[in-house]
Structures are given as C-alpha cells and as structure tokens.
Design a protein around this motif. Structure first.
Motif, mmCIF file in Angstrom:
data_model
loop_
_atom_site.group_PDB
_atom_site.id
_atom_site.type_symbol
_atom_site.label_atom_id
_atom_site.label_comp_id
_atom_site.label_asym_id
_atom_site.label_seq_id
_atom_site.Cartn_x
_atom_site.Cartn_y
_atom_site.Cartn_z
ATOM 1 N N LEU A 94 -11.707 -3.198 1.990
ATOM 2 C CA LEU A 94 -11.260 -4.591 1.915
ATOM 3 C C LEU A 94 -9.744 -4.685 2.113
ATOM 4 O O LEU A 94 -9.025 -3.706 1.896
ATOM 5 C CB LEU A 94 -11.631 -5.183 0.553
ATOM 6 C CG LEU A 94 -13.121 -5.275 0.220
ATOM 7 C CD1 LEU A 94 -13.309 -5.732 -1.226
ATOM 8 C CD2 LEU A 94 -13.837 -6.218 1.179
ATOM 9 N N PRO A 95 -9.226 -5.855 2.500
ATOM 10 C CA PRO A 95 -7.765 -6.032 2.547
ATOM 11 C C PRO A 95 -7.171 -5.730 1.177
ATOM 12 O O PRO A 95 -7.816 -5.951 0.144
ATOM 13 C CB PRO A 95 -7.607 -7.517 2.908
ATOM 14 C CG PRO A 95 -8.894 -7.902 3.562
ATOM 15 C CD PRO A 95 -9.959 -7.073 2.917
ATOM 16 N N LEU A 96 -5.943 -5.237 1.156
ATOM 17 C CA LEU A 96 -5.338 -4.817 -0.103
ATOM 18 C C LEU A 96 -5.310 -5.950 -1.127
ATOM 19 O O LEU A 96 -5.528 -5.718 -2.323
ATOM 20 C CB LEU A 96 -3.917 -4.294 0.129
ATOM 21 C CG LEU A 96 -3.283 -3.625 -1.099
ATOM 22 C CD1 LEU A 96 -4.011 -2.329 -1.439
ATOM 23 C CD2 LEU A 96 -1.810 -3.341 -0.870
ATOM 24 N N LEU A 97 -5.062 -7.186 -0.690
ATOM 25 C CA LEU A 97 -5.055 -8.310 -1.621
ATOM 26 C C LEU A 97 -6.409 -8.465 -2.316
ATOM 27 O O LEU A 97 -6.476 -8.888 -3.475
ATOM 28 C CB LEU A 97 -4.697 -9.605 -0.891
ATOM 29 C CG LEU A 97 -3.222 -9.798 -0.536
ATOM 30 C CD1 LEU A 97 -3.035 -11.002 0.379
ATOM 31 C CD2 LEU A 97 -2.376 -9.953 -1.798
ATOM 32 N N PRO A 135 -4.086 3.808 -1.899
ATOM 33 C CA PRO A 135 -4.721 2.948 -0.896
ATOM 34 C C PRO A 135 -4.593 3.416 0.541
ATOM 35 O O PRO A 135 -5.426 3.076 1.375
ATOM 36 C CB PRO A 135 -4.010 1.601 -1.096
ATOM 37 C CG PRO A 135 -2.716 1.931 -1.754
ATOM 38 C CD PRO A 135 -2.980 3.136 -2.598
ATOM 39 N N GLU A 136 -3.573 4.214 0.847
ATOM 40 C CA GLU A 136 -3.405 4.645 2.243
ATOM 41 C C GLU A 136 -4.403 5.726 2.622
ATOM 42 O O GLU A 136 -4.879 5.771 3.762
ATOM 43 C CB GLU A 136 -1.977 5.147 2.464
ATOM 44 C CG GLU A 136 -0.939 4.037 2.429
ATOM 45 C CD GLU A 136 0.439 4.517 2.855
ATOM 46 O OE1 GLU A 136 1.194 3.694 3.387
ATOM 47 O OE2 GLU A 136 0.761 5.705 2.655
ATOM 48 N N ALA A 192 0.839 -1.211 0.000
ATOM 49 C CA ALA A 192 0.000 0.000 0.000
ATOM 50 C C ALA A 192 0.868 1.253 0.000
ATOM 51 O O ALA A 192 0.576 2.228 -0.706
ATOM 52 C CB ALA A 192 -0.927 -0.008 1.211
ATOM 53 N N GLY A 193 1.939 1.231 0.782
ATOM 54 C CA GLY A 193 2.838 2.387 0.822
ATOM 55 C C GLY A 193 3.510 2.625 -0.515
ATOM 56 O O GLY A 193 3.641 3.772 -0.968
ATOM 57 N N GLY A 243 3.852 5.525 -5.568
ATOM 58 C CA GLY A 243 3.871 5.385 -7.022
ATOM 59 C C GLY A 243 2.880 6.276 -7.723
ATOM 60 O O GLY A 243 3.207 6.912 -8.743
ATOM 61 N N ILE A 244 1.651 6.352 -7.198
ATOM 62 C CA ILE A 244 0.651 7.212 -7.839
ATOM 63 C C ILE A 244 1.081 8.675 -7.768
ATOM 64 O O ILE A 244 0.896 9.446 -8.710
ATOM 65 C CB ILE A 244 -0.749 7.011 -7.207
ATOM 66 C CG1 ILE A 244 -1.757 7.954 -7.860
ATOM 67 C CG2 ILE A 244 -0.729 7.246 -5.734
ATOM 68 C CD1 ILE A 244 -3.150 7.864 -7.277
#
Length: 602
Positions: free
Chosen positions: A404-407, A367-368, A67-68, A73-74
């Motif tokens: 949801l979980p990142l996966l 995501p963070e 996630a980090g 990256g974005i």
C-alpha cells in the motif's frame, strides 16, 4: 532447524552505524526535502487540474522521503538497542531528529496548502484514480492544516520542540540512568540495583518476602529524586499544553483521540466496561494473595509469578519457541505462520541474552526493503515465547500492508496493538493447553492474567492519574507531594481499594508518562487489547477468518476506528456489546483458575 538469535542489519545498511550507505541516504533525504519544499512553493491547484500530475509528484516524493527516514530510523534504533554503549549512535540520532524536523516543516506547509485548495478541486482530487487510495489520508492532512499557524511559527515550534518536549523526554532517560536501589540479595549480601533490575525483581521475583522488602527501597530511590522527576514531567506537559493552546486546543484529550482516530464516546464506553467488569479480577487477585499466604495482594504481587509445587514451567530453546509459534500461528492463519517462519529464517530478530543490550522489546518496519526487525531478550520462559509472538504479530500487520502507499501504512497506536495482542493470545492459549499438570496450568493462567490485570487495573490507574494531572497542570506547577497523592488515589480507585500496598511514585518510574509522542500513552493499549479480544472471540466462532482478518488490518490507516469496526466486524464500538465479548474470554480464564485453585486455599 537452527535459527540465529542475532539479527541481520546489513540488508538495511551495510557497515554499522558509520555505514557509507546510511550517510548517503541521509544526504539524499536532506536534498530531496529541500527540493520538495521548492516544488511545493510553485504548485498551483487550478493550473494542475484536472489530472493533478504535479500534486501526485509532490505526494509521492513526500512518501518516498518519509520511507527513507523510517528506514534509516529503524536501523539506528536497532544498532543502539543492540549495543547501548555505542558512542556513535547519539550523533546520528540527533541528525535524524533534525531531518525529521525539516520534513515536518514541509509536510505542515503542504497541509496548509491543501486548505487553500478550493473545495471543488479538492473533491476532484479525492476521486482521482491515482489519489483515491489515499483519499482518507489527504482529508486528514487538510483537516490538520486548518489548525496550523503560519509557516514561520510552525517551523519555530518544531525547532523549539527539539529543546522542548523531545528534550524533556530525553532528559527523563538521563535521570533514570542515575537511579540506584541499595538492597540485599537472597543471601543477605548488599547489592545496588539499577532501575531496570529493581523493576524486574519487584514485579517478577518468585519470593514474596523479597518483593515485599524491595518495594519500600524502590519507592525511596524515586523519593530521593522526586523533585527532578516532577520538574521534568511538569515542563514536558507544560510545553505540550502551550503548544495545544497556540493551536486553539483546550481539551488535552483532543489530540490523543485524533491521533488514534478514536471518538471520545468510544473511549468512555471502554472505560465504563472496564470499571463495571473489574470485580472478577479483584476476586482473582484475592485468590492469588491467598495462594501467597496473604489476605490481600500488594502492588508488588499483582504481576508476580506463582511458585507452586509441580508448577515448574517448560524452558523453551529458541528453536522450540520458533517452531511453537509457527505451528500455532498456522492453526489460525497459514499466512501468519509463513511470515513468522520468514522472519526467523531471514534473521529479522535480535533475541540473544547478553550484556549491553537495551531493556524491553519492540518491532519496527523498514518500508524501503519491506522487512521488519524485532528486538527482545529471550531467556526461554513461556512469557518470552508470548512476547516473541506479540512482536511477530506486529510484523505480520506491517507485512500485509507493504504494497500500500506509505500514507495507508501509518496506522495509529491503538490499532497497532491489535495484531500483536492477537498473535500473543494465540500462543498464550496454546501454552495453557499444553500444560501437563494442574499446577503448571495454574502457573500459566496466572502469567496470562498479566495482560487483563494491566489493562483493567494498572493502566486504568495511569489514565486516571494522567487526566487529573493535566487538569491540575493547566492551573499550576504540580508538586511531588501532589503527584504522589494523585497517583495513590488513582491506584486505590482502579484497584477498588483492594491492595495492601501501592506505588505512589509510579508517576516517576513509568516511562510512558514521559514519551513526547504520542501523548497519553495509556488508553491505546487498553483499546488494542480489548479490540483484539473481540476479534479473537469472533474468529473462534467464524472458523476460517484469515482473509477477513487481513482485510481489516489493511484498512487500519484508511478510516476511523469506528468505521473500521463497522465495516469489517459489523459492530458499533460506542456500545458495550463488542467489548463485553472480549471480557467473557477473560472471565473464562479466571473461572478456570478459580476452579483449579479451590482445593489449594481450603
């Protein structure tokens, strides 16, 4: 309301590309990755049973690290896209790429460790209360681990890839930057067009004579450097095939299908439906050619606008576009409308038309902070409104999965195009309904046809070319002349030998052939388009479909594509029925176009 056309990046990392927050994040990721590797080396499944607290810590830390890296990256991608001349971006991109390689090494090691876990222990992990939500993803990881080589070899492959697939992909960008197309403008004055400018004019200029004159100049520009592009494509594909071979993979479609969680049977069904239902689009192209005063359309005419008397389209201000999208999203889903409004109000979108920006458009999620960022250049055309709706559809998809979980958020490329195309369809249909004259409606229907023409004909040609190229590349280096022949034959087959001109150097000019990951950057678009059409057809019949639609999106990284369709739509994707429902929607638009233009060609 006045919406800003410039995005806010400070909520991601304050201070630009040299942000202290960003530097701290990258340092934190590096430290956490090393710590995760150490923890993994000490983990033992048997002693961790029955509650697996150490494994839960492992998998949580891996998702936190990912996630980090995604968040960083974005941000870096956004800074570079908004200012392509910023010299500080490339070094940070290289640092991110190096970090990504380190994470891949640890992730690969974890996958191999999962293979060593006894079946009884692994099955117990899958039904554990905390791990059950990611059971499908853990099973995927274990299956992937069975194909991996020893840790040192995998680490070496990952490191070599920086100067392998990834390097050749970057090299392509460098080559394209050197392409120039000498030409004459509408006033007959000599000009030199960049690759991007020439491509936009070739496909989008309203003057048929201008496009026809530009096509040979365009082809010559790629001919002049075709050996360089052939070398790049050969070596990128060669590295990929060597990597596949090292892992015992002999079918070059195996990995792309696995990455898209799609079966070969479903893909074959899609292509059969496309091939058996392309004639009405070829008839449409002949009608379009007649409106242009030609017997058959040329390559340069397929996506061209129609410039009919009285067909001038409404020019949207950015605020009008925002309100138009919010309104028509809301007719289907109040939650989609709310997300769109939130994105506009919170400056998630970079839309300003100015020099120094990268071409194209994209959406990425952070995501963070549970945000998205959308990049495009807005000029006010209905197509721009559709593009904006497309990217906001991506953002909606990400937003409904944010808890949801990142996966569980890592959906594949094929289903990634579902929500985006769905959002685009809503707005494109609204645009057509809003037409004030027949001429305006014809023009809008023509613009709407760009997607089915691309999916059924252009991308079909790309797929035919790419499969035949990889078959030949397994045996030898493929020469520029052979590449041209492969592309020309693929285009003729896909378009039914119905065009007056073709683009044999599309293999050189199309970026998608040179993307390092994922491979075969073609069929997922066709899947996503037809899948969204099928959902759109079902939504029109079902009435209130919002909750069912969101439930489907939330499961897009939690099962195979076939299981997803069976669970949420009750359909078998290996059979043609579902796909034909979407085809009928396209046929309806073509029939309306034919009806409206009957009197114009008699």
């Amino acid at each position: 309301m006045k919406y800003s056309m410039k995005w806010d990046l400070d909520s991601l990392f304050a201070g630009g590309i040299n942000s202290d927050q960003l530097k701290a994040k990258l340092t934190q990721i590096k430290t956490a990755t090393a710590a995760l590797g150490d923890l993994l080396d000490r983990w033992d499944a048997a002693s961790d049973a029955p509650d697996y607290p150490q494994f839960k810590k492992l998998i949580t830390q891996l998702q936190t690290i990912d996630a980090g890296l995604d968040q960083a990256g974005i941000f870096v991608t956004a800074v570079g896209s908004a200012d392509i001349h910023n010299p500080d971006v490339a070094p940070v991109e290289a640092e991110l790429q190096d970090l990504d390689t380190q994470i891949q090494n640890v992730s690969g090691k974890l996958k191999k460790v999962l293979v060593q876990v006894p079946d009884a222990n692994f099955n117990a992990m899958l039904v554990d209360f905390d791990l059950k939500p990611i059971a499908f993803n853990l099973q995927e990881m274990r299956n992937e681990g069975k194909e991996l080589l020893d840790d040192k070899t995998e680490a070496l492959i990952n490191r070599l890839n920086l100067d392998g697939k990834s390097a050749w992909s970057s090299h392509y960008d460098s080559l394209v930057a050197t392409i120039s197309v000498p030409f004459h403008d509408a006033d007959g004055q000599p000009v030199t067009l960049s690759a991007g400018q020439a491509d936009n004019n070739l496909l989008g200029n309203a003057d048929p004579q201008y496009r026809a004159a530009l096509l040979p100049a365009w082809e010559q520009a790629w001919t002049d450097k075709e050996q360089l592009f052939a070398d790049t494509l050969n070596h990128l594909a060669g590295f990929r095939l060597t990597e596949y071979g090292a892992h015992g993979v002999t079918d070059f479609l195996q990995e792309p299908l696995k990455q898209n969680r799609l079966s070969a049977k479903t893909l074959n069904t899609i292509w059969r439906v496309v091939d058996e239902n392309k004639q009405f689009l070829l008839d449409y192209l002949d009608r379009k050619a007649a409106l242009l005063g030609k017997k058959h359309a040329g390559w340069q005419d397929v996506e061209a606008p129609l410039n009919l008397p009285g067909g001038q389209l409404h020019h949207f201000t950015y605020d009008e576009a925002a309100e138009f999208i919010i309104k028509h999203y809301g007719e289907f889903s109040p939650k989609m409308a709310a997300l769109a409004q939130h994105a506009f109000e919170n400056r998630w979108i970079e839309a300003e038309d100015r020099a120094g920006k990268a071409p194209g458009g994209w959406m990425e999620s952070a995501p963070e902070t549970h945000e998205s960022r959308i990049f495009m250049t807005f000029t006010g055309s209905p197509n721009d409104v559709s593009t904006l709706a497309h990217e906001l559809g991506h953002a909606f998809h990400s937003s409904v999965m944010a808890d949801l979980p990142l996966l569980r958020q890592e959906y594949a490329m094929n289903v990634a195009e579902t929500a985006s195309t769905f959002g685009e369809l809503i707005v494109a249909d609204a645009n057509v309904r809003a037409a004030k004259t027949d001429a305006e409606k014809i023009t809008l229907l023509n613009a709407k046809m760009d997607n089915p023409l691309a999916m059924f004909l252009n991308i079909r040609a790309r797929y035919l070319f790419e499969t035949r190229f990889y078959q030949l590349r397994q045996q030898k280096l493929v020469t520029p002349a052979e590449l041209n022949e492969l592309m020309l034959n693929a285009q003729k087959e896909a378009f039914g030998h119905d065009l007056s001109t073709y683009s044999p150097h599309l293999w050189a000019s199309k970026l998608h052939f040179y993307i390092d990951e994922p491979a075969f950057y073609n069929f997922p678009y066709v899947f996503g388009y037809l899948f969204s059409l099928g959902i759109y057809a079902k939504a029109q019949q079902a009435g209130n479909f919002e909750n069912d639609y969101i439930a489907l999106l939330r499961d897009t990284a939690n099962m195979s594509t076939e299981q997803l369709a069976q669970k949420h739509l009750g359909v078998d994707l290996t059979q043609p029925d579902f796909w034909l429902a979407g085809v009928r929607l396209i046929k309806h638009d073509v029939a309306e176009f034919m009806r409206l233009t009957d009197s114009l060609v008699k």
